[in-house]
Design an enzyme around this catalytic site. Structure first.
Site, PDB file in Angstrom:
ATOM      1  N   PRO A   1    -138.584 -12.430  35.368  1.00  0.00           N
ATOM      2  CG  PRO A   1    -140.482 -12.250  34.067  1.00  0.00           C
ATOM      3  CD  PRO A   1    -140.032 -12.623  35.446  1.00  0.00           C
ATOM      4  CG  ASN A   2    -137.186  -9.888  30.400  1.00  0.00           C
ATOM      5  OD1 ASN A   2    -136.586 -10.567  29.576  1.00  0.00           O
ATOM      6  ND2 ASN A   2    -138.509  -9.768  30.384  1.00  0.00           N
TER       7      ASN A   2
ATOM      8  NE  ARG B   1    -135.955  -5.305  31.183  1.00  0.00           N
ATOM      9  CZ  ARG B   1    -136.919  -5.584  32.039  1.00  0.00           C
ATOM     10  NH1 ARG B   1    -136.626  -5.994  33.255  1.00  0.00           N
ATOM     11  NH2 ARG B   1    -138.180  -5.448  31.687  1.00  0.00           N
TER      12      ARG B   1
ATOM     13  CE1 TYR C   1    -137.355  -1.756  34.954  1.00  0.00           C
ATOM     14  CE2 TYR C   1    -136.684  -2.096  32.675  1.00  0.00           C
ATOM     15  CZ  TYR C   1    -137.677  -2.054  33.639  1.00  0.00           C
ATOM     16  OH  TYR C   1    -138.981  -2.313  33.296  1.00  0.00           O
TER      17      TYR C   1
ATOM     18  CG  ASN D   1    -138.615  -6.789  40.374  1.00  0.00           C
ATOM     19  OD1 ASN D   1    -139.647  -6.916  39.709  1.00  0.00           O
ATOM     20  ND2 ASN D   1    -137.725  -5.837  40.132  1.00  0.00           N
TER      21      ASN D   1
ATOM     22  CB  ALA E   1    -143.610  -8.650  32.536  1.00  0.00           C
TER      23      ALA E   1
ATOM     24  CG  HIS F   1    -147.612  -5.840  35.238  1.00  0.00           C
ATOM     25  ND1 HIS F   1    -147.698  -4.963  36.303  1.00  0.00           N
ATOM     26  CD2 HIS F   1    -146.346  -5.718  34.754  1.00  0.00           C
ATOM     27  CE1 HIS F   1    -146.540  -4.321  36.422  1.00  0.00           C
ATOM     28  NE2 HIS F   1    -145.701  -4.769  35.507  1.00  0.00           N
TER      29      HIS F   1
ATOM     30  CD  GLU G   1    -146.057  -5.461  43.798  1.00  0.00           C
ATOM     31  OE1 GLU G   1    -146.910  -5.156  44.675  1.00  0.00           O
ATOM     32  OE2 GLU G   1    -146.259  -5.354  42.586  1.00  0.00           O
TER      33      GLU G   1
ATOM     34  CG  HIS H   1    -142.257  -3.287  40.802  1.00  0.00           C
ATOM     35  ND1 HIS H   1    -142.235  -4.370  39.959  1.00  0.00           N
ATOM     36  CD2 HIS H   1    -143.360  -3.433  41.574  1.00  0.00           C
ATOM     37  CE1 HIS H   1    -143.281  -5.132  40.202  1.00  0.00           C
ATOM     38  NE2 HIS H   1    -143.986  -4.589  41.183  1.00  0.00           N
TER      39      HIS H   1
ATOM     40  NE  ARG I   1    -141.801   1.706  33.067  1.00  0.00           N
ATOM     41  CZ  ARG I   1    -141.162   0.540  32.898  1.00  0.00           C
ATOM     42  NH1 ARG I   1    -140.892  -0.220  33.950  1.00  0.00           N
ATOM     43  NH2 ARG I   1    -140.795   0.156  31.695  1.00  0.00           N
TER      44      ARG I   1
ATOM     45  NE  ARG J   1    -144.028  -1.167  31.922  1.00  0.00           N
ATOM     46  CZ  ARG J   1    -143.425  -2.241  31.407  1.00  0.00           C
ATOM     47  NH1 ARG J   1    -143.234  -3.320  32.144  1.00  0.00           N
ATOM     48  NH2 ARG J   1    -143.010  -2.241  30.159  1.00  0.00           N
TER      49      ARG J   1
HETATM   50  C1  DQA Z   1    -140.220  -4.062  36.944  1.00  0.00           C
HETATM   51  C2  DQA Z   1    -141.448  -3.376  36.357  1.00  0.00           C
HETATM   52  C3  DQA Z   1    -142.212  -4.321  35.447  1.00  0.00           C
HETATM   53  O1  DQA Z   1    -143.335  -3.654  34.903  1.00  0.00           O
HETATM   54  C4  DQA Z   1    -141.334  -4.792  34.324  1.00  0.00           C
HETATM   55  O2  DQA Z   1    -142.031  -5.718  33.528  1.00  0.00           O
HETATM   56  C5  DQA Z   1    -140.043  -5.348  34.789  1.00  0.00           C
HETATM   57  C6  DQA Z   1    -139.338  -4.641  35.851  1.00  0.00           C
HETATM   58  C7  DQA Z   1    -139.363  -3.088  37.779  1.00  0.00           C
HETATM   59  O3  DQA Z   1    -138.552  -3.566  38.573  1.00  0.00           O
HETATM   60  O4  DQA Z   1    -139.467  -1.878  37.628  1.00  0.00           O
HETATM   61  O5  DQA Z   1    -139.530  -6.323  34.258  1.00  0.00           O
HETATM   62  O6  DQA Z   1    -140.651  -5.111  37.810  1.00  0.00           O
END
Ligand code: DQA
Length: 144
Positions: free
Chosen positions: A9-10, A17, A22, A71, A74, A77, A95, A97, A104, A108
């Site tokens: 997501p996102n 963003r 990021y 990746n 969120a 978590h 995994e 990120h 952070r 997280r």
């Molecule tokens: C993330 C870290 C996560 O905590 C966050 O919710 C993201 C991006 C990262 O790539 O740093 O959406 O996965």
């Protein structure tokens, strides 16, 4: 060698963003660089904001690809369902990120998926994906 990249997501908004955290390039343009750097690897890319679609993708590819770079955003978590899906498939999952999730907010620092992945890479921006690719190459062919 065949690597599936899955973004949660996102992450479709990378480049727009929170660029201070990021970065300011889109994932699609980074992916083009990765494809050019590793012409011998077949990369497939999938992104979804929907938890169930991420699980469906893991089920679809997780018995055939050499490796999955995930990746989970969120969902990292929170999602026991994603952790169960990773456990259910055969392909190894790394995994990743972009940000260092350990530096952070406290929430997280917990990853539901870390225990079922072969390893985790966090904090190197987009380069986290290249480092994961290198880990899969080393696992398959040894250190070069
Ligand atoms: C993330 C870290 C996560 O905590 C966050 O919710 C993201 C991006 C990262 O790539 O740093 O959406 O996965």
């Amino acid at each position: 060698m065949n690597i599936q990249i899955i973004n949660g997501p996102n992450l479709n908004l990378l480049g727009k963003r929170e660029p201070d955290i990021y970065g300011n390039i889109s994932f699609e343009s980074y992916l083009n660089e990765l494809i050019q750097k590793y012409p011998q690897i077949r990369f497939d890319y999938f992104q979804s904001n929907v938890e169930g679609h991420l699980i469906d993708k893991l089920h679809e590819v997780g018995f055939s690809v050499d490796g999955i770079i995930l990746n989970a955003g969120a969902y990292t978590h929170t999602s026991i369902a994603l952790a169960d899906a990773i456990k259910a498939v055969n392909s190894p999952v790394i995994e990743v990120h972009l940000s260092n999730i350990h530096s952070r907010e406290k929430f997280r620092r917990v990853s539901m998926i870390a225990p079922v992945c072969i390893g985790s890479i966090a904090g190197f921006g987009m380069d986290s994906y290249r480092l994961a690719t290198e880990a899969f190459i080393a696992a398959k062919y040894g250190m070069r």
